[in-house]
Design a protein around this motif. Structure first.
Motif, PDB file in Angstrom:
ATOM      1  N   ARG A  63       0.848  -1.202   0.000  1.00 47.13           N
ATOM      2  CA  ARG A  63       0.000   0.000   0.000  1.00 47.13           C
ATOM      3  C   ARG A  63       0.882   1.250   0.000  1.00 47.13           C
ATOM      4  NH1 ARG A  63      -5.103   1.804   2.067  1.00 47.13           N
ATOM      5  NH2 ARG A  63      -4.861   3.385   3.677  1.00 47.13           N
ATOM      6  N   HIS A  64       0.576   2.153  -0.934  1.00 50.57           N
ATOM      7  CA  HIS A  64       1.391   3.368  -1.037  1.00 50.57           C
ATOM      8  C   HIS A  64       0.565   4.525  -1.568  1.00 50.57           C
ATOM      9  CE1 HIS A  64       1.741   1.339  -4.965  1.00 50.57           C
ATOM     10  NE2 HIS A  64       1.749   2.561  -5.475  1.00 50.57           N
ATOM     11  N   ILE A  65       1.099   5.718  -1.343  1.00 49.52           N
ATOM     12  CA  ILE A  65       0.473   6.941  -1.856  1.00 49.52           C
ATOM     13  C   ILE A  65       1.464   7.630  -2.782  1.00 49.52           C
ATOM     14  CG2 ILE A  65       1.236   8.308   0.154  1.00 49.52           C
ATOM     15  CD1 ILE A  65      -1.341   9.997  -0.185  1.00 49.52           C
ATOM     16  N   HIS A  66       0.925   8.262  -3.823  1.00 51.23           N
ATOM     17  CA  HIS A  66       1.757   9.044  -4.745  1.00 51.23           C
ATOM     18  C   HIS A  66       1.509  10.528  -4.509  1.00 51.23           C
ATOM     19  CE1 HIS A  66       2.873   5.615  -7.227  1.00 51.23           C
ATOM     20  NE2 HIS A  66       1.636   5.200  -7.156  1.00 51.23           N
ATOM     21  N   PRO A  67       2.525  11.284  -4.108  1.00 51.48           N
ATOM     22  CA  PRO A  67       2.349  12.726  -3.989  1.00 51.48           C
ATOM     23  C   PRO A  67       2.217  13.393  -5.353  1.00 51.48           C
ATOM     24  CG  PRO A  67       4.309  11.976  -2.804  1.00 51.48           C
ATOM     25  CD  PRO A  67       3.849  10.846  -3.662  1.00 51.48           C
ATOM     26  N   ILE A  80      -4.099   6.419  -3.108  1.00 51.95           N
ATOM     27  CA  ILE A  80      -3.505   5.377  -2.254  1.00 51.95           C
ATOM     28  C   ILE A  80      -3.996   4.031  -2.753  1.00 51.95           C
ATOM     29  CG2 ILE A  80      -3.382   4.383   0.066  1.00 51.95           C
ATOM     30  CD1 ILE A  80      -3.877   7.111   1.232  1.00 51.95           C
ATOM     31  N   HIS A  81      -3.078   3.084  -2.945  1.00 55.42           N
ATOM     32  CA  HIS A  81      -3.512   1.785  -3.453  1.00 55.42           C
ATOM     33  C   HIS A  81      -2.488   0.690  -3.189  1.00 55.42           C
ATOM     34  CE1 HIS A  81      -1.979   3.985  -7.217  1.00 55.42           C
ATOM     35  NE2 HIS A  81      -0.966   3.357  -6.677  1.00 55.42           N
ATOM     36  N   THR A  82      -2.947  -0.546  -3.392  1.00 50.29           N
ATOM     37  CA  THR A  82      -2.161  -1.753  -3.178  1.00 50.29           C
ATOM     38  C   THR A  82      -2.320  -2.619  -4.424  1.00 50.29           C
ATOM     39  OG1 THR A  82      -2.881  -1.635  -0.872  1.00 50.29           O
ATOM     40  CG2 THR A  82      -1.749  -3.662  -1.569  1.00 50.29           C
ATOM     41  N   TYR A  95      -3.950   5.934 -15.251  1.00 45.83           N
ATOM     42  CA  TYR A  95      -3.491   7.207 -14.678  1.00 45.83           C
ATOM     43  C   TYR A  95      -3.762   7.170 -13.184  1.00 45.83           C
ATOM     44  CZ  TYR A  95      -3.687  12.143 -13.323  1.00 45.83           C
ATOM     45  OH  TYR A  95      -3.506  13.339 -12.683  1.00 45.83           O
ATOM     46  N   GLU A  96      -2.726   7.405 -12.393  1.00 46.15           N
ATOM     47  CA  GLU A  96      -2.866   7.454 -10.944  1.00 46.15           C
ATOM     48  C   GLU A  96      -2.667   8.911 -10.520  1.00 46.15           C
ATOM     49  OE1 GLU A  96      -0.016   4.677  -9.368  1.00 46.15           O
ATOM     50  OE2 GLU A  96      -0.763   3.044 -10.598  1.00 46.15           O
ATOM     51  N   PRO A  97      -3.729   9.570 -10.078  1.00 44.23           N
ATOM     52  CA  PRO A  97      -3.620  10.993  -9.736  1.00 44.23           C
ATOM     53  C   PRO A  97      -2.852  11.208  -8.439  1.00 44.23           C
ATOM     54  CG  PRO A  97      -5.815  10.186  -9.234  1.00 44.23           C
ATOM     55  CD  PRO A  97      -5.102   9.054  -9.911  1.00 44.23           C
ATOM     56  N   ARG A 122      -4.773  -5.564 -10.518  1.00 43.38           N
ATOM     57  CA  ARG A 122      -5.752  -4.607 -10.005  1.00 43.38           C
ATOM     58  C   ARG A 122      -5.267  -4.043  -8.676  1.00 43.38           C
ATOM     59  NH1 ARG A 122      -9.063  -7.362  -6.231  1.00 43.38           N
ATOM     60  NH2 ARG A 122      -8.605  -9.571  -6.242  1.00 43.38           N
ATOM     61  N   TYR A 123      -5.983  -3.016  -8.235  1.00 47.01           N
ATOM     62  CA  TYR A 123      -5.734  -2.454  -6.915  1.00 47.01           C
ATOM     63  C   TYR A 123      -6.814  -2.943  -5.965  1.00 47.01           C
ATOM     64  CZ  TYR A 123      -2.380   0.789  -8.975  1.00 47.01           C
ATOM     65  OH  TYR A 123      -1.314   1.326  -9.605  1.00 47.01           O
ATOM     66  N   LEU A 124      -6.431  -3.281  -4.748  1.00 50.24           N
ATOM     67  CA  LEU A 124      -7.406  -3.723  -3.765  1.00 50.24           C
ATOM     68  C   LEU A 124      -8.446  -2.634  -3.501  1.00 50.24           C
ATOM     69  CD1 LEU A 124      -5.114  -5.530  -1.145  1.00 50.24           C
ATOM     70  CD2 LEU A 124      -6.461  -6.534  -3.010  1.00 50.24           C
TER      71      LEU A 124
HETATM   72 FE   LIG Z   1       1.048   3.254  -7.387  1.00 52.86          FE
END
Ligand SMILES: [Fe+2]
Length: 163
Positions: free
Chosen positions: A59-63, A97-99, A91-93, A76-78
């Motif tokens: 699990r992580h977040i992208h600033p 936050i995802h895993t 596209y990950e804005p 896929r993401y949980l």
């Molecule tokens: Fe990611």
């Protein structure tokens, strides 16, 4: 006539999926990345991510923003109900936050390879959102150098991808 602008960076042109298995850098159980561009000027990096069955990208977040293109398999993401399949664009804005998981039972693939462009950092977080680790272009470079030295490729194999 070919004109090279002064100060321009060196280009990169090479096969993305390597023949040599050692080029894949282990990141977690059943998770590897293959660096393509390590950009210390913009603080971003471009890599292939390979995840095999039961592999999980914590699990992580992208600033900042991330884009991806699925070359092979499915994942896929949980945290979401969609599945990224071969040929998908993602596209990950910033703030997302995802895993990431490869779930053969649900999505029918044992492995995935995806091209990701990542800007800034990946900040790993626990269930409560507390930071447990981070990665940026410099930690990626360090991981590559350690691995390539250990497997006999040498640090120069990383240096040619750094801009
Ligand atoms: Fe990611």
């Amino acid at each position: 006539m070919i004109v090279q602008l002064p100060g321009i960076q060196r280009e990169i042109a090479m096969p993305a999926i390597p023949d040599d298995e050692r080029v894949w850098v282990p990141q977690a159980p059943n998770v590897w990345f293959r660096p393509l561009l390590l950009n210390t000027v913009t603080g971003s990096w471009c890599n292939l991510l390979r995840v095999r069955r039961s592999g999980v990208l914590s699990r992580h977040i992208h600033p900042s923003w991330v884009t991806g293109y699925v070359i092979r398999g499915a994942w896929r993401y949980l945290e979401h109900d969609w599945v990224a399949r071969e040929g998908s664009f993602v596209y990950e804005p910033p703030g997302e936050i995802h895993t990431l998981v490869v779930d053969e039972a649900a999505d029918g693939a044992q492995e995935m390879i995806t091209l990701f462009n990542i800007h800034g950092a990946m900040v790993y977080v626990d269930e409560d959102g507390r930071q447990t680790g981070y990665e940026d272009v410099f930690s990626k470079i360090a991981m590559c150098r350690r691995h390539y030295e250990a497997v006999g490729l040498g640090a120069a194999a990383v240096d040619e991808l750094i801009r």
